[in-house]
Design a protein around this motif. Structure first.
Motif, mmCIF file in Angstrom:
data_model
loop_
_atom_site.group_PDB
_atom_site.id
_atom_site.type_symbol
_atom_site.label_atom_id
_atom_site.label_comp_id
_atom_site.label_asym_id
_atom_site.label_seq_id
_atom_site.Cartn_x
_atom_site.Cartn_y
_atom_site.Cartn_z
ATOM 1 N N ASP A 63 4.674 16.273 -11.893
ATOM 2 C CA ASP A 63 3.876 17.169 -12.999
ATOM 3 C C ASP A 63 4.371 18.374 -13.204
ATOM 4 O O ASP A 63 4.957 19.190 -12.196
ATOM 5 C CB ASP A 63 2.399 17.189 -12.451
ATOM 6 N N THR A 71 4.241 6.140 -5.059
ATOM 7 C CA THR A 71 4.276 6.150 -6.318
ATOM 8 C C THR A 71 3.492 7.257 -6.797
ATOM 9 O O THR A 71 3.850 8.243 -7.604
ATOM 10 C CB THR A 71 3.895 4.763 -7.174
ATOM 11 N N ARG A 72 2.296 7.277 -6.436
ATOM 12 C CA ARG A 72 1.207 8.482 -6.745
ATOM 13 C C ARG A 72 1.760 9.726 -6.249
ATOM 14 O O ARG A 72 1.784 10.563 -7.010
ATOM 15 C CB ARG A 72 -0.090 7.934 -6.107
ATOM 16 N N ILE A 73 2.460 9.812 -5.011
ATOM 17 C CA ILE A 73 2.834 11.047 -4.545
ATOM 18 C C ILE A 73 4.043 11.487 -5.557
ATOM 19 O O ILE A 73 4.254 12.650 -5.796
ATOM 20 C CB ILE A 73 3.596 10.856 -3.166
ATOM 21 N N GLU A 74 4.965 10.648 -5.827
ATOM 22 C CA GLU A 74 6.065 11.135 -6.737
ATOM 23 C C GLU A 74 5.541 11.550 -8.042
ATOM 24 O O GLU A 74 6.026 12.622 -8.669
ATOM 25 C CB GLU A 74 6.988 9.757 -6.863
ATOM 26 N N ASP A 75 4.611 10.895 -8.682
ATOM 27 C CA ASP A 75 4.010 10.991 -10.045
ATOM 28 C C ASP A 75 3.314 12.573 -9.642
ATOM 29 O O ASP A 75 3.727 13.511 -10.876
ATOM 30 C CB ASP A 75 3.069 10.015 -10.462
ATOM 31 N N GLU A 76 2.670 12.905 -8.737
ATOM 32 C CA GLU A 76 2.013 14.102 -8.767
ATOM 33 C C GLU A 76 3.081 15.316 -8.539
ATOM 34 O O GLU A 76 2.927 16.139 -9.098
ATOM 35 C CB GLU A 76 1.427 14.090 -7.440
ATOM 36 N N ASP A 85 2.291 1.822 -3.388
ATOM 37 C CA ASP A 85 1.231 2.529 -4.358
ATOM 38 C C ASP A 85 1.394 4.032 -4.057
ATOM 39 O O ASP A 85 1.367 4.691 -4.898
ATOM 40 C CB ASP A 85 0.214 1.853 -4.256
ATOM 41 N N ARG A 86 1.091 4.332 -2.847
ATOM 42 C CA ARG A 86 0.829 5.599 -2.666
ATOM 43 C C ARG A 86 2.280 6.589 -2.802
ATOM 44 O O ARG A 86 1.783 7.559 -3.316
ATOM 45 C CB ARG A 86 0.475 5.812 -0.816
ATOM 46 N N GLU A 114 0.810 -1.272 -0.136
ATOM 47 C CA GLU A 114 -0.202 0.029 0.026
ATOM 48 C C GLU A 114 0.889 1.159 -0.043
ATOM 49 O O GLU A 114 0.669 2.395 -0.583
ATOM 50 C CB GLU A 114 -0.792 0.137 1.331
ATOM 51 N N LEU A 160 2.438 16.981 0.103
ATOM 52 C CA LEU A 160 2.862 15.751 -0.493
ATOM 53 C C LEU A 160 4.223 15.221 -0.072
ATOM 54 O O LEU A 160 4.316 14.175 0.100
ATOM 55 C CB LEU A 160 2.739 15.773 -2.023
#
Length: 107
Positions: free
Chosen positions: A31, A23-28, A20-21, A17, A50
């Protein structure tokens, strides 16, 4: 399933978990910045939040990985400071904790 096996499964699930979290933070955070100044300022504040969440998640990841190593070593559930058994109640609340309740107060 033994209690240690149950904890190991629980820790691995939480680790996934967190992966996944994070990875989403890094992607955000990756941007492109917004060219609008006001929007960019708001996004900058959001990025700071973040980053703190990411740091917290990384700290938890390290604690979980250490707990998994203690499971493999056969020392899981034993306080790393005083070597007394960590209560099941404490492990229920913090399955990755390396400290018993008493030692956690002094750390």
């Amino acid at each position: 399933m033994t209690n240690v096996a149950k904890r190991k499964t629980q820790l691995k699930k939480r680790l996934a978990e967190l992966d996944d979290r994070l990875t989403r933070i890094e992607d955000e955070l990756d941007d492109a910045p917004n060219p609008d100044w006001e929007d960019s300022a708001v996004e900058s504040e959001g990025d700071e939040v973040l980053e703190r969440l990411g740091t917290s998640g990384q700290d938890e990841q390290r604690a979980i990985e250490a707990a998994l190593k203690r499971i493999e070593a056969g020392t899981y559930g034993i306080c790393v400071k005083c070597e007394k058994e960590i209560s099941e109640e404490r492990l229920d609340a913090l399955p990755h904790t390396p400290f018993c309740r008493e030692c956690a107060r002094t750390v």
